[in-house]
Enzyme design. Sequence first.
Site, PDB file in Angstrom:
ATOM      1  N   ASN A   1      13.401 -76.341 137.121  1.00 46.48           N
ATOM      2  CA  ASN A   1      12.257 -75.481 137.463  1.00 46.48           C
ATOM      3  C   ASN A   1      11.594 -74.891 136.212  1.00 46.48           C
ATOM      4  OD1 ASN A   1      14.095 -73.607 136.591  1.00 46.48           O
ATOM      5  ND2 ASN A   1      14.140 -72.398 138.472  1.00 46.48           N
TER       6      ASN A   1
ATOM      7  N   HIS B   1      13.167 -73.289 133.743  1.00 41.80           N
ATOM      8  CA  HIS B   1      13.782 -72.091 133.146  1.00 41.80           C
ATOM      9  C   HIS B   1      14.373 -72.386 131.775  1.00 41.80           C
ATOM     10  CE1 HIS B   1      17.966 -72.738 135.262  1.00 41.80           C
ATOM     11  NE2 HIS B   1      17.969 -73.289 134.075  1.00 41.80           N
TER      12      HIS B   1
ATOM     13  N   ASP C   1      23.072 -66.697 126.938  1.00 42.73           N
ATOM     14  CA  ASP C   1      23.331 -65.946 128.170  1.00 42.73           C
ATOM     15  C   ASP C   1      24.813 -65.897 128.524  1.00 42.73           C
ATOM     16  OD1 ASP C   1      23.433 -68.655 128.758  1.00 42.73           O
ATOM     17  OD2 ASP C   1      21.647 -68.644 130.007  1.00 42.73           O
TER      18      ASP C   1
HETATM   19  P1  PGA Z   1      21.805 -78.509 132.130  1.00 42.31           P
HETATM   20  O1  PGA Z   1      21.143 -77.085 132.302  1.00 42.31           O
HETATM   21  O2  PGA Z   1      21.881 -78.757 130.670  1.00 42.31           O
HETATM   22  O3  PGA Z   1      23.171 -78.358 132.751  1.00 42.31           O
HETATM   23  O4  PGA Z   1      20.919 -79.476 132.839  1.00 42.31           O
HETATM   24  C1  PGA Z   1      20.044 -76.787 131.533  1.00 42.31           C
HETATM   25  C2  PGA Z   1      19.522 -75.438 131.927  1.00 42.31           C
HETATM   26  O5  PGA Z   1      19.582 -75.125 133.135  1.00 42.31           O
HETATM   27  O6  PGA Z   1      19.063 -74.711 131.063  1.00 42.31           O
END
Ligand code: PGA
Length: 248
Positions: free
Chosen positions: A135, A137, A67
């Site tokens: 959550n 995602h 992304d």
């Molecule tokens: P993080 O984010 O590795 O900073 O915990 C993971 C994500 O939101 O996909």
Amino acid sequence: MKIIVTKDYAEMSKKAYELIRDVMLAKPNCILGLATGSTPIGLYDNLIAGVKNNEITFKNVKTVNLDEYVNLPRAHKESYFSFMHEKLFNKVDILEENINLPFGAFGDMNKNCDEYNELLGKMRQDIQVLGIGGNGHIGFNEPNTSFKSVTHIVDLTENTRKDNARFFENDVDNVPTQAITMGIQNIMDAKCVIILISGAGKAAAAKAMIEGACDPICPASALQNHKNVIVVIDEAAATLLNKKNLNN
Ligand code: PGA
């Protein structure tokens, strides 16, 4: 799903490295799907060390990233383009032309999505690295995103923008309002998916992904239908998992 429980973040990163190293050794011109966020940084440090030790090389490797923010110049220090260069690409022997991220800096964003989607159609990931949000995602595919989604534009939620304000002079108004993300179908198209999960804050998301319903309410639960998924999870994130599901 194969589930590998590690003692801690460092061991999770090492294990993830070994899995990716093995793909790179078996197929020197492999296509790696990569992710931003704090979780894969330890993996990237291991990849950098692996190149330094001459264990692996990125000379013929191509990458695709999950992304990118919309309307943020690539040169901005918080763009995912900059993140990937700082954390990995600038420190390994990859060729710039082999690096691919969605293009969100300017232009017609629908066209940018279509072009990235077309590229992914020609560049099926040999292995896709993922983190997971609290959550559930994956990429910027938030709860209730269709499992059939392909590369698309996402409106960032107020919560996500508030969370990220710390990277943008603590001013939520500086945080982009949209991002381009691979869709869940693009992730499912990878030949292998490795999802890294660390810390108690991810325990509920891990449980929903592995043991909950396969439902868009938890985007990562789509992976229950993928034939080749490896979950590398540390003990702190694995506390809520049913012991009988742990196969190591
Ligand atoms: P993080 O984010 O590795 O900073 O915990 C993971 C994500 O939101 O996909």
